[in-house]
Motif scaffolding. Structure first.
Motif, mmCIF file in Angstrom:
data_model
loop_
_atom_site.group_PDB
_atom_site.id
_atom_site.type_symbol
_atom_site.label_atom_id
_atom_site.label_comp_id
_atom_site.label_asym_id
_atom_site.label_seq_id
_atom_site.Cartn_x
_atom_site.Cartn_y
_atom_site.Cartn_z
ATOM 1 N N UNK A 109 13.761 5.540 -13.369
ATOM 2 C CA UNK A 109 13.909 6.775 -12.605
ATOM 3 C C UNK A 109 12.585 7.051 -11.915
ATOM 4 N N UNK A 110 12.654 7.469 -10.658
ATOM 5 C CA UNK A 110 11.419 7.703 -9.923
ATOM 6 C C UNK A 110 11.557 8.881 -8.972
ATOM 7 N N UNK A 111 10.452 9.584 -8.779
ATOM 8 C CA UNK A 111 10.361 10.574 -7.720
ATOM 9 C C UNK A 111 9.885 9.884 -6.451
ATOM 10 N N UNK A 112 10.370 10.360 -5.318
ATOM 11 C CA UNK A 112 10.008 9.784 -4.026
ATOM 12 C C UNK A 112 9.510 10.907 -3.121
ATOM 13 N N UNK A 113 8.343 10.685 -2.530
ATOM 14 C CA UNK A 113 7.809 11.623 -1.540
ATOM 15 C C UNK A 113 7.869 10.925 -0.181
ATOM 16 N N UNK A 114 8.852 11.295 0.639
ATOM 17 C CA UNK A 114 9.009 10.584 1.914
ATOM 18 C C UNK A 114 8.770 11.480 3.131
ATOM 19 N N UNK A 138 10.510 -2.619 -17.250
ATOM 20 C CA UNK A 138 9.396 -2.049 -16.490
ATOM 21 C C UNK A 138 9.625 -2.387 -15.021
ATOM 22 N N UNK A 139 9.454 -1.381 -14.152
ATOM 23 C CA UNK A 139 9.765 -1.542 -12.729
ATOM 24 C C UNK A 139 8.595 -1.036 -11.902
ATOM 25 N N UNK A 199 10.321 4.259 -16.801
ATOM 26 C CA UNK A 199 11.085 3.050 -17.131
ATOM 27 C C UNK A 199 12.115 3.354 -18.211
ATOM 28 N N UNK A 200 13.238 2.635 -18.154
ATOM 29 C CA UNK A 200 14.346 2.889 -19.069
ATOM 30 C C UNK A 200 14.833 1.590 -19.719
#
Length: 215
Positions: free
Chosen positions: A108-113, A151-152, A146-147
């Protein structure tokens, strides 16, 4: 309901409601600043294969889930017809690895675009004022989680965007806004230190509806 469908439905409702009620309104013109507060859905079409480090097939592909969040758009009119816009906001996305017998959350990730565009407004003095635009965005991934033992790592980078939208005058300096952007962006995803990898074409739709105030 998908993020795109939700935002389109909200935008249509705003447009229908305000078009009938619009009275005295302030036309868009050179030097004006419009601050738009929006509800924004970000939906990716990513469906790219996950491969081994040497490029072998795994039978898995990437799925990126959509999200809906508040965003802010700031327009500045260089001329009556030409404006620049900066869009600020952040969304959170779940990344899954999917295959014939697999469907697992890996990250899961937050994205600032942030997206910056140059726009052309066809009818700035009209009550219903459509526009188109094009520009750049910078995709930055942060606060990743990571879940399930994976690891990503996702690479940040620059993409470009196409835009279409319209403002519908409500009264005075207030307006309703519907805005659709298509962002073109590809990132390299490294899983488990590069044991697995994917070149992910995120290419999200960014669909927004909200209200604006003209300064």
């Amino acid at each position: 309901m998908s993020a795109k469908t939700y935002a389109l439905a909200l935008g249509a409702a705003l447009t229908l409601a305000t078009a009938a009620q619009a009275q005295d309104f302030q036309p868009k013109a050179k030097g004006h600043i419009i601050l738009n507060s929006r509800v924004t859905g970000v939906s990716s079409d990513a469906d790219d294969p996950i491969r081994t480090a040497v490029g072998g097939a795994t039978g898995l592909h990437v799925d990126v889930q959509h999200d809906v969040m508040p965003t802010v758009g700031i327009h500045y009119f260089l001329t009556d017809n030409v404006a620049v816009e900066l869009v600020l906001g952040t969304t959170q996305h779940t990344i899954r690895a999917q295959g014939p017998a697999t469907d697992v959350v890996v990250h899961k990730t937050w994205v600032l675009p942030p997206i910056a565009t140059v726009q052309y407004h066809f009818a700035p003095a009209a009550r219903v004022s459509p526009y188109v635009g094009a520009g750049l965005n910078y995709m930055m991934f942060y606060s990743g989680d990571d879940k399930n033992g994976f690891s990503v790592k996702l690479d940040d980078g620059v993409g470009y965007a196409l835009q279409a939208g319209m403002d519908v005058a409500i009264q005075g300096a207030w307006s309703a806004n519907l805005d659709v952007k298509k962002v073109f962006f590809e990132t390299d995803a490294k899983i488990n230190g590069g044991t697995l990898k994917s070149k992910v074409k995120l290419d999200p739709w960014v669909v927004s509806a909200g209200v604006g105030y003209r300064f």
